[in-house]
Write a protein that holds these residues in place. Structure first.
Motif, short mmCIF file in Angstrom:
data_model
loop_
_atom_site.label_atom_id
_atom_site.label_comp_id
_atom_site.label_asym_id
_atom_site.label_seq_id
_atom_site.Cartn_x
_atom_site.Cartn_y
_atom_site.Cartn_z
N ILE A 1 0.80 -1.22 0.00
CA ILE A 1 0.00 0.00 0.00
C ILE A 1 0.83 1.27 0.00
N GLN B 1 5.94 3.83 -2.44
CA GLN B 1 7.02 4.84 -2.47
C GLN B 1 7.88 4.82 -1.21
N PRO C 1 8.70 16.61 9.60
CA PRO C 1 7.79 15.80 8.80
C PRO C 1 8.15 14.30 8.82
N PHE D 1 6.90 13.02 12.09
CA PHE D 1 5.44 12.93 11.99
C PHE D 1 5.05 11.66 11.22
N GLY D 2 5.73 11.44 10.08
CA GLY D 2 5.41 10.27 9.26
C GLY D 2 5.66 8.96 10.00
N ASP E 1 2.87 8.45 12.50
CA ASP E 1 1.62 8.17 11.80
C ASP E 1 1.59 6.72 11.30
N ASP F 1 4.30 14.66 -7.11
CA ASP F 1 4.05 13.26 -6.78
C ASP F 1 4.57 12.86 -5.39
N LEU G 1 2.26 12.98 -2.35
CA LEU G 1 0.99 12.27 -2.37
C LEU G 1 1.04 10.93 -1.66
N ARG G 2 -0.09 10.55 -1.13
CA ARG G 2 -0.37 9.22 -0.61
C ARG G 2 -1.05 8.42 -1.74
N PRO G 3 -1.06 7.08 -1.62
CA PRO G 3 -1.86 6.31 -2.57
C PRO G 3 -3.30 6.84 -2.61
N GLY H 1 -0.12 13.40 5.07
CA GLY H 1 -0.02 14.07 6.36
C GLY H 1 1.33 14.75 6.58
N PRO H 2 2.44 14.04 6.36
CA PRO H 2 3.74 14.70 6.55
C PRO H 2 3.92 15.93 5.67
N PRO I 1 -7.87 16.40 1.10
CA PRO I 1 -7.43 17.40 0.12
C PRO I 1 -7.85 16.98 -1.29
#
Lengths: 147, 147, 147, 147
Positions: free
Chosen positions: C17, C20, C55, C58-59, C62, D43, D46-48, D54-55, D92
């Protein structure tokens, strides 16, 4: 978007549900997106030194957001605080009421979030900032709101 | 690392500086890193429905971290709450005292941060979680602590 | 109470999921109540001066709480971060991975709350503290989780 | 009260101190009390599913408040994030930049606090809300800012 309760309805309802503390709070202004709430400061709200206490400012922020949700959703609505963050920015001025200005940032199906700035009366620099999140239960039980 | 005040010193000092509320709080345990504080729940701490109110839990978390800082830095120390975050996780059980377990995560030159879990007595699932940040003023004035 | 996914299942699922970023994160340990997650620190996680960036921390917090929810609820579960609070306590040590230790404080029907301490590897003093709240949607749509 | 840096000075300075990320951020507007900052979404933000991560929103809030402090205090100023709270309110919108509107609530001797609302471009409903606290060290060392 409209209000389910007027300012007068809201004050009357707070009187019913918070018999112990209703005299502490006065709804000064209300519209679809925001509310202004006064904390009538008395001795029991003070810390040594005459400053309004942290718990009193927490309570003011909490009641402000709760009242805003009631005003929009109506008196049957249940809502339970699930999260809060507060920043204490400046020492409140002694002997003055505190004024909370609250905006509703989100009123979703299950969560509501409100933002609050708290001022000593007549001051234009905030004494505190708060955000409160409320869980809105789908069914009619207070316990359900705890998610 | 050691304690500047014993549990008994700390209780005596809280009694002096918080004359209105000192009977609400009992220091149950204290070591270099942590404190256990009891809120003796009475009617004035309750919301309608018999639940302990949010401001009461805020106050318990705040006093716990403040007492932990005093215990480490000594009674002359000034400290002002600058930030707090609270999560309300479960409805407190009616008719029970609340127990706060606080760890000091940081005690720096100008900031201290403590983490608190709050339980209904005898429960092993927390009713609330809190983090409080205190500003520690370099000089001897309370106002200075507001940064 | 038991786990819906093993450590290996969880790592494989995160790989799918988060194509990246999956190499950034390693699940070091997992049980019913807690998870230990490693951030494999590389140049892109750093701020000028060699410190791990806000960040990135934070990531890490999360992902840790999200992975803990997945491990308990299973891979079909949707969850959206609704609230976070972080305290940055100490400068992370340069050139070291970061280790997050996360406890799940609440896993309710509609909300989950996890608490995280983040350390530079081998350090016993936390660099940061975080709490993350996730909304768990009742039905099968990600949008629903925003409440 | 006045600005120590113009919008152009500020952009040039961010370019120097954040060589890796400076192209992500554009200062859209600046005055004594507030700043508007754009996150140029690519890119890697972005999240999937195409949502801004969030970060990335944390980073946008953090840079906004930091830039506001620089604009007021000047480029020699050191500041370290000590606390943050974020509420994620709405998903978003895909393929749009994000716009942060930041107000400085306090700029004290040792602490600064800024409040941020984050929008998908052209939207009038916030996707997120953040508050960031910065520690401002008295002397000229970054480590000192950790308090």
């Amino acid at each position: 978007m409209s209000l389910a309760m007027s300012r007068e309805d809201l004050m009357e309802y707070l009187r019913q549900i918070f018999p112990q503390v209703h005299r502490d709070f006065v709804v000064e202004a209300l519209d679809e997106e925001s509310i202004v709430m006064r904390l009538v400061v008395e001795d029991r709200h003070l810390r040594p030194g005459g400053t309004v206490s942290g718990p009193s400012m927490f309570g003011l922020a909490d009641v402000s957001v709760y009242a805003m949700i009631l005003a929009r959703k109506g008196r049957q609505s249940l809502a339970v605080t699930t999260n809060s963050s507060l920043d204490f920015l400046r020492k409140p001025e002694g002997g003055k009421d505190m004024i909370a200005k609250c905006r509703l940032l989100k009123l979703g199906r299950s969560l509501a979030v409100g933002d609050v700035l708290i001022y000593s009366e007549w001051s234009d620099k905030p004494a505190a900032r708060a955000t409160m999140t409320y869980s809105l239960p789908p069914e009619g039980s207070a316990a359900a709101a705890f998610g």
